[in-house]
Design a protein around this motif. Structure first.
Motif, short mmCIF file in Angstrom:
data_model
loop_
_atom_site.label_atom_id
_atom_site.label_comp_id
_atom_site.label_asym_id
_atom_site.label_seq_id
_atom_site.Cartn_x
_atom_site.Cartn_y
_atom_site.Cartn_z
N ASN A 1 0.88 -1.15 -0.16
CA ASN A 1 0.07 0.04 -0.06
C ASN A 1 0.84 1.09 0.13
OD1 ASN A 1 -1.54 2.22 1.06
ND2 ASN A 1 -2.98 0.87 1.53
N TRP A 2 0.98 1.88 -0.98
CA TRP A 2 1.82 2.93 -1.24
C TRP A 2 1.22 4.24 -1.22
CZ3 TRP A 2 7.27 2.77 -2.60
CH2 TRP A 2 7.71 4.12 -2.94
N ARG B 191 -2.25 3.74 -2.33
CA ARG B 191 -2.33 3.31 -3.46
C ARG B 191 -2.06 1.81 -3.75
NH1 ARG B 191 1.45 6.58 -6.96
NH2 ARG B 191 2.22 7.26 -4.80
N ARG C 111 0.01 -1.03 -4.83
CA ARG C 111 1.20 -1.23 -5.88
C ARG C 111 1.68 -2.65 -5.75
NH1 ARG C 111 2.83 3.22 -8.83
NH2 ARG C 111 3.64 1.64 -9.97
N ASP D 298 1.15 -4.35 -12.04
CA ASP D 298 1.36 -2.90 -12.46
C ASP D 298 2.02 -2.59 -13.61
OD1 ASP D 298 -0.02 -2.64 -10.03
OD2 ASP D 298 1.78 -2.41 -8.98
#
Length: 269
Positions: free
Chosen positions: A181-182, A185, A187, A251
């Protein structure tokens, strides 16, 4: 960090901090995995102002291609860097650091205690340089070295292997892709036995990304006038790393997370 055949390109090798410290290593963990290779040195494109200087460690560590992978990333960044290597033919000293904005301790190591023996004499120079405004970027193995016992002791807390943390979604040393969880977001990042970061209560630090079990995966923290950025996963991994291990990133292979981390870490000198 897993085994490979003799014809493969050497790459990132990082093993659990406690197993390294106490010397209990599986033989396969001492072998290197695939890393991308750098492009040739690039000029500053005729710009009137030279790009800032980044130093990348290329001393004894067990992954000859890993420093070049980081160097290619820095040269190709939206705000590019000039890159010089230290720790090998060029000693890592206060004089070498004097003109640099960023110092990178790359991934790829297999022997934490052995690498620390080579780096320990430079620890004071590194700490002083960061304290006075430099930026220290540690990636996977390099992030372990930002911690303590052994390490530069640059973090408001310490590191330990993510695979040993409660609820970890990866529990062995294989090369894989881990969800993070960036900053809100979802990723995915290349991962091989990298650290999680365990910050002191109330620590002055920014957690850029967390693993699925909520432990910190990417952190930036002040150290004096400078900053320290550390990542357990590999934001610098290029397409060749994934291809070498028959992995794919949902991604796609992008460097935006790496560039974001570099920007957050870059020193103010």
């Amino acid at each position: 960090m897993s085994g490979m055949d003799p014809s493969a390109v050497p790459g990132p090798t990082v093993v659990d901090r406690r197993r390294l410290v106490f010397g209990v290593l599986p033989a396969a963990a001492l072998l290197a995995a695939g890393c991308g290779r750098s492009n040739d040195d690039r000029s500053d494109g005729g710009r009137s102002a030279r790009p800032p200087l980044a130093l990348v460690y290329n001393g004894p560590q067990g992954c000859p291609a890993c420093p070049e992978t980081v160097a290619a990333l820095l040269r190709g960044a939206p705000r590019p860097y000039r890159v010089e290597y230290v720790g090998g033919e060029t000693p890592l000293t206060a004089a070498a650091l004097a003109d640099a904005r960023l110092y990178v301790q790359p991934g790829g190591g297999a022997d934490l205690k052995g690498t620390w023996r080579h780096l320990e004499g430079s620890a004071g120079a590194i700490r002083n340089w960061v304290r006075e405004g430099g930026g220290f970027l540690g990636l996977c193995f390099g992030a372990y070295l930002a911690g303590r016992n052994p390490g530069f002791d640059l973090l408001p807390g310490d590191t330990n292997g993510y695979i040993d943390s409660p609820g970890a979604t990866v529990t062995d040393g294989r090369d894989t892709v881990v969800p993070v969880n960036w900053q809100g977001r979802p990723r995915h990042m290349y991962f091989q036995d990298g650290p999680a970061f365990f910050l002191d209560p109330g620590a002055d630090a920014t957690v850029l990304a967390t693993y699925p079990n909520k432990t910190a995966a990417v952190v930036v923290a002040p150290y004096g006038k400078g900053r320290v950025g550390v990542s357990g996963p590999h934001p610098e991994a290029d397409a060749s790393w994934y291809a070498d291990k028959d992995l794919s990133n949902p991604d796609g292979v992008h460097f935006d997370l790496a560039y974001e981390l570099i920007e957050a870490t870059a020193g103010r000198r």
